[in-house]
Scaffold this motif. Structure first.
Motif, PDB file in Angstrom:
ATOM      1  N   LEU A   1      47.883 -25.877  83.441  1.00 21.11           N
ATOM      2  CA  LEU A   1      46.789 -25.884  82.482  1.00 21.11           C
ATOM      3  C   LEU A   1      46.610 -24.530  81.809  1.00 21.11           C
ATOM      4  O   LEU A   1      46.318 -24.445  80.604  1.00 21.11           O
ATOM      5  CB  LEU A   1      45.492 -26.317  83.168  1.00 21.11           C
ATOM      6  N   GLN A   2      46.814 -23.464  82.583  1.00 22.44           N
ATOM      7  CA  GLN A   2      46.664 -22.128  82.013  1.00 22.44           C
ATOM      8  C   GLN A   2      47.755 -21.829  80.987  1.00 22.44           C
ATOM      9  O   GLN A   2      47.487 -21.288  79.907  1.00 22.44           O
ATOM     10  CB  GLN A   2      46.693 -21.073  83.123  1.00 22.44           C
ATOM     11  N   ILE A   3      48.990 -22.210  81.324  1.00 28.08           N
ATOM     12  CA  ILE A   3      50.108 -21.984  80.391  1.00 28.08           C
ATOM     13  C   ILE A   3      49.885 -22.757  79.096  1.00 28.08           C
ATOM     14  O   ILE A   3      50.074 -22.236  77.993  1.00 28.08           O
ATOM     15  CB  ILE A   3      51.446 -22.388  81.046  1.00 28.08           C
ATOM     16  N   GLU A   4      49.458 -23.994  79.234  1.00 30.44           N
ATOM     17  CA  GLU A   4      49.244 -24.799  78.035  1.00 30.44           C
ATOM     18  C   GLU A   4      48.041 -24.300  77.235  1.00 30.44           C
ATOM     19  O   GLU A   4      48.072 -24.294  75.995  1.00 30.44           O
ATOM     20  CB  GLU A   4      49.097 -26.269  78.417  1.00 30.44           C
ATOM     21  N   ALA A   5      46.991 -23.880  77.930  1.00 32.71           N
ATOM     22  CA  ALA A   5      45.832 -23.320  77.233  1.00 32.71           C
ATOM     23  C   ALA A   5      46.221 -22.040  76.500  1.00 32.71           C
ATOM     24  O   ALA A   5      45.822 -21.823  75.350  1.00 32.71           O
ATOM     25  CB  ALA A   5      44.705 -23.047  78.229  1.00 32.71           C
ATOM     26  N   ASP A   6      47.019 -21.180  77.167  1.00 36.37           N
ATOM     27  CA  ASP A   6      47.462 -19.935  76.533  1.00 36.37           C
ATOM     28  C   ASP A   6      48.313 -20.227  75.297  1.00 36.37           C
ATOM     29  O   ASP A   6      48.239 -19.521  74.287  1.00 36.37           O
ATOM     30  CB  ASP A   6      48.269 -19.093  77.525  1.00 36.37           C
ATOM     31  N   ALA A   7      49.130 -21.284  75.380  1.00 40.24           N
ATOM     32  CA  ALA A   7      49.994 -21.635  74.252  1.00 40.24           C
ATOM     33  C   ALA A   7      49.156 -22.077  73.053  1.00 40.24           C
ATOM     34  O   ALA A   7      49.461 -21.729  71.904  1.00 40.24           O
ATOM     35  CB  ALA A   7      50.963 -22.743  74.655  1.00 40.24           C
ATOM     36  N   ILE A   8      48.092 -22.830  73.307  1.00 42.11           N
ATOM     37  CA  ILE A   8      47.221 -23.267  72.216  1.00 42.11           C
ATOM     38  C   ILE A   8      46.458 -22.079  71.632  1.00 42.11           C
ATOM     39  O   ILE A   8      46.294 -21.962  70.404  1.00 42.11           O
ATOM     40  CB  ILE A   8      46.261 -24.364  72.697  1.00 42.11           C
TER      41      ILE A   8
ATOM     42  N   ASN B   1      61.170 -24.449  83.371  1.00 46.59           N
ATOM     43  CA  ASN B   1      61.129 -24.074  81.960  1.00 46.59           C
ATOM     44  C   ASN B   1      62.048 -24.967  81.117  1.00 46.59           C
ATOM     45  O   ASN B   1      62.685 -24.509  80.173  1.00 46.59           O
ATOM     46  CB  ASN B   1      61.506 -22.595  81.766  1.00 46.59           C
ATOM     47  N   LEU B   2      62.086 -26.246  81.488  1.00 47.46           N
ATOM     48  CA  LEU B   2      62.972 -27.182  80.797  1.00 47.46           C
ATOM     49  C   LEU B   2      62.215 -28.354  80.176  1.00 47.46           C
ATOM     50  O   LEU B   2      62.380 -28.643  78.996  1.00 47.46           O
ATOM     51  CB  LEU B   2      64.033 -27.712  81.777  1.00 47.46           C
ATOM     52  N   ALA B   3      61.420 -29.042  80.964  1.00 46.01           N
ATOM     53  CA  ALA B   3      60.725 -30.233  80.464  1.00 46.01           C
ATOM     54  C   ALA B   3      59.692 -29.854  79.412  1.00 46.01           C
ATOM     55  O   ALA B   3      58.901 -28.923  79.625  1.00 46.01           O
ATOM     56  CB  ALA B   3      60.042 -30.970  81.611  1.00 46.01           C
ATOM     57  N   PRO B   4      59.688 -30.529  78.268  1.00 47.14           N
ATOM     58  CA  PRO B   4      58.691 -30.237  77.231  1.00 47.14           C
ATOM     59  C   PRO B   4      57.279 -30.479  77.757  1.00 47.14           C
ATOM     60  O   PRO B   4      56.924 -31.606  78.103  1.00 47.14           O
ATOM     61  CB  PRO B   4      59.037 -31.223  76.109  1.00 47.14           C
ATOM     62  N   THR B   5      56.511 -29.442  77.842  1.00 46.99           N
ATOM     63  CA  THR B   5      55.134 -29.529  78.349  1.00 46.99           C
ATOM     64  C   THR B   5      54.208 -28.723  77.445  1.00 46.99           C
ATOM     65  O   THR B   5      53.476 -29.295  76.645  1.00 46.99           O
ATOM     66  CB  THR B   5      55.058 -29.019  79.802  1.00 46.99           C
TER      67      THR B   5
ATOM     68  N   ASP C   1      55.972 -19.500  74.293  1.00 45.60           N
ATOM     69  CA  ASP C   1      56.718 -18.502  75.063  1.00 45.60           C
ATOM     70  C   ASP C   1      57.467 -19.138  76.223  1.00 45.60           C
ATOM     71  O   ASP C   1      58.580 -18.729  76.558  1.00 45.60           O
ATOM     72  CB  ASP C   1      55.769 -17.427  75.597  1.00 45.60           C
ATOM     73  N   LYS C   2      56.847 -20.125  76.849  1.00 42.59           N
ATOM     74  CA  LYS C   2      57.498 -20.813  77.966  1.00 42.59           C
ATOM     75  C   LYS C   2      56.856 -22.170  78.177  1.00 42.59           C
ATOM     76  O   LYS C   2      55.720 -22.416  77.758  1.00 42.59           O
ATOM     77  CB  LYS C   2      57.401 -19.984  79.251  1.00 42.59           C
ATOM     78  N   GLU C   3      57.621 -23.049  78.805  1.00 40.03           N
ATOM     79  CA  GLU C   3      57.094 -24.358  79.175  1.00 40.03           C
ATOM     80  C   GLU C   3      56.329 -24.254  80.483  1.00 40.03           C
ATOM     81  O   GLU C   3      56.562 -23.342  81.288  1.00 40.03           O
ATOM     82  CB  GLU C   3      58.234 -25.371  79.315  1.00 40.03           C
ATOM     83  N   ALA C   4      55.415 -25.191  80.706  1.00 40.86           N
ATOM     84  CA  ALA C   4      54.676 -25.205  81.968  1.00 40.86           C
ATOM     85  C   ALA C   4      55.551 -25.680  83.117  1.00 40.86           C
ATOM     86  O   ALA C   4      55.274 -25.386  84.288  1.00 40.86           O
ATOM     87  CB  ALA C   4      53.448 -26.104  81.835  1.00 40.86           C
ATOM     88  N   CYS C   5      56.613 -26.405  82.793  1.00 32.85           N
ATOM     89  CA  CYS C   5      57.570 -26.859  83.805  1.00 32.85           C
ATOM     90  C   CYS C   5      58.101 -25.663  84.586  1.00 32.85           C
ATOM     91  O   CYS C   5      58.489 -24.647  84.003  1.00 32.85           O
ATOM     92  CB  CYS C   5      58.710 -27.605  83.112  1.00 32.85           C
TER      93      CYS C   5
ATOM     94  N   VAL D   1      51.205 -28.086  72.267  1.00 33.38           N
ATOM     95  CA  VAL D   1      50.931 -27.320  71.055  1.00 33.38           C
ATOM     96  C   VAL D   1      51.223 -28.155  69.807  1.00 33.38           C
ATOM     97  O   VAL D   1      50.472 -28.121  68.829  1.00 33.38           O
ATOM     98  CB  VAL D   1      51.763 -26.017  71.052  1.00 33.38           C
ATOM     99  N   THR D   2      52.300 -28.922  69.834  1.00 35.91           N
ATOM    100  CA  THR D   2      52.636 -29.769  68.681  1.00 35.91           C
ATOM    101  C   THR D   2      51.555 -30.813  68.447  1.00 35.91           C
ATOM    102  O   THR D   2      51.151 -31.081  67.311  1.00 35.91           O
ATOM    103  CB  THR D   2      53.993 -30.458  68.901  1.00 35.91           C
ATOM    104  N   LEU D   3      51.074 -31.401  69.532  1.00 34.38           N
ATOM    105  CA  LEU D   3      49.993 -32.380  69.426  1.00 34.38           C
ATOM    106  C   LEU D   3      48.740 -31.734  68.852  1.00 34.38           C
ATOM    107  O   LEU D   3      48.063 -32.308  67.984  1.00 34.38           O
ATOM    108  CB  LEU D   3      49.693 -32.971  70.805  1.00 34.38           C
ATOM    109  N   ALA D   4      48.429 -30.520  69.318  1.00 30.42           N
ATOM    110  CA  ALA D   4      47.251 -29.801  68.814  1.00 30.42           C
ATOM    111  C   ALA D   4      47.406 -29.485  67.333  1.00 30.42           C
ATOM    112  O   ALA D   4      46.442 -29.584  66.561  1.00 30.42           O
ATOM    113  CB  ALA D   4      47.035 -28.520  69.614  1.00 30.42           C
TER     114      ALA D   4
END
Length: 350
Positions: free
Chosen positions: A18-25, A178-182, A171-175, A187-190
């Protein structure tokens, strides 16, 4: 449960994800926070090459292009990007921008026939090199359709071909591999949601417009259901004249099953109302009903609602005055219907 399961580790990874995805947004938001020049909303002919646009300007240029689109917005992607593309198309369509999803592989086998020069095509690929998209993008360009790319690489082939490129790189995936699109799909959805919200605001899209594309939802029922859709009419309206006995009025209440009766004049205009609640209160003070007429005990000047008003207006009147029944009168004051709160409940207006 597998022996290797570690509840603490699972929670740590959940928080990390959640933190990685929040940081990406947040990073995407910061890229868009630059001050976009006024030229971002200029005509299509003035739009700069995608390679020369900042993130903020790219976004406003994309919104301007989509607003100018006289056809439909076609959103395409494959794999995880395809799932995101479907959702973006659905959100656009439900917020005032006609849109559809097109699978790039199917497009290469005939579905491209649905695309016209008046359409805008949003191609989504994290790498910007997806073979299925790259096979159809040149054809879309030759058709004259507007091409907007959403990728994670400004230098990608897809980004270079696009009129406008929206960078959704992370910068990086949450996986953990670092492979699975997460993070990238988040970010694309946002970004898609940001486009949809900007477009609906620019179009002056309202609650009523949203309801028209969601007639099966709660909002649709609230904003599209009128009083005439749910009211009781014709022989279903309980009504008596002011000179009838209270006993006759009670028989009318029983026959019509709405726990009330309207009292009308010779023009069928409501001049009073009497309910089951009024009867219970009357019993406390009066023992002999035989000499009473309905005019003696009715409430004069009853509250009414118009048949063309929204059903939610009737709900508001009932709630405001703490009543369960409401008469419906037309513009001439003639009684044309009756409502019970149960009618509104059955229609799922409340």
């Amino acid at each position: 449960m597998p022996n290797s399961f570690n509840a603490r580790r699972a929670l740590e990874l959940a928080c990390q994800t959640l933190q990685i995805e929040a940081d990406a947004i947040i990073a995407l938001k910061n890229r868009l926070s630059e001050c976009a020049p006024e030229s971002a909303l200029s005509s299509r002919s003035a739009i700069s090459p995608a390679s020369q646009l900042t993130a903020a300007t790219s976004f406003t240029e994309a919104v301007a292009l989509l607003l100018q689109c006289s056809g439909r917005v076609v959103v395409s992607g494959i794999g995880k990007s395809g799932h995101i593309a479907r959702k973006i198309a659905s959100t656009l369509a439900s917020t005032g921008t006609p849109a559809l999803f097109m699978h790039p592989a199917e497009a290469a086998h005939g579905d491209l026939g649905m695309v016209t020069e008046n359409d805008a095509f949003i191609a989504i690929s994290n790498s910007g090199e997806t073979a299925e998209l790259m096979a159809i993008v040149p054809i879309i360009k030759r058709m004259g359709a507007t091409l907007i790319a959403m990728t994670g690489n400004d230098a990608s082939s897809l980004a270079k071909l696009a009129t406008v490129h929206l960078n959704v790189g992370v910068d990086k995936e949450a996986c953990t591999l670092n492979l699975a699109p997460t993070a990238s799909t988040t970010v694309t959805l946002a970004m898609g949601d940001a486009l949809a919200v900007s477009l609906l605001d620019a179009r002056g899209f309202r609650e009523e417009d949203f309801a028209r594309s969601h007639p099966g939802g709660a909002l649709g029922r609230r904003l599209l259901t009128h009083v005439y859709d749910v009211m009781r009419s014709g022989d279903g309206i309980p009504a008596v004249t002011a000179d009838v006995s209270l006993s006759a009025a009670l028989l009318e209440i029983t026959r019509k099953g709405i726990a009330m009766t309207a009292v009308v004049d010779d023009q069928f205009r409501p001049v009073g109302v009497f309910t089951d609640g009024d009867l219970r209160r009357l019993i406390e003070h009066v023992q002999d009903f035989s000499k009473l007429t309905i005019a003696d005990v009715m409430h004069p000047n009853p509250r009414t609602v118009g048949p063309n008003q929204l059903a939610v207006d009737a709900v508001q009147i009932m709630e405001e005055h703490r009543i369960n029944q409401l008469l419906v009168a037309d513009k001439d004051g003639k009684l044309v219907g009756a409502l019970h709160i149960h009618d509104l409940t059955r229609a799922k207006v409340i």
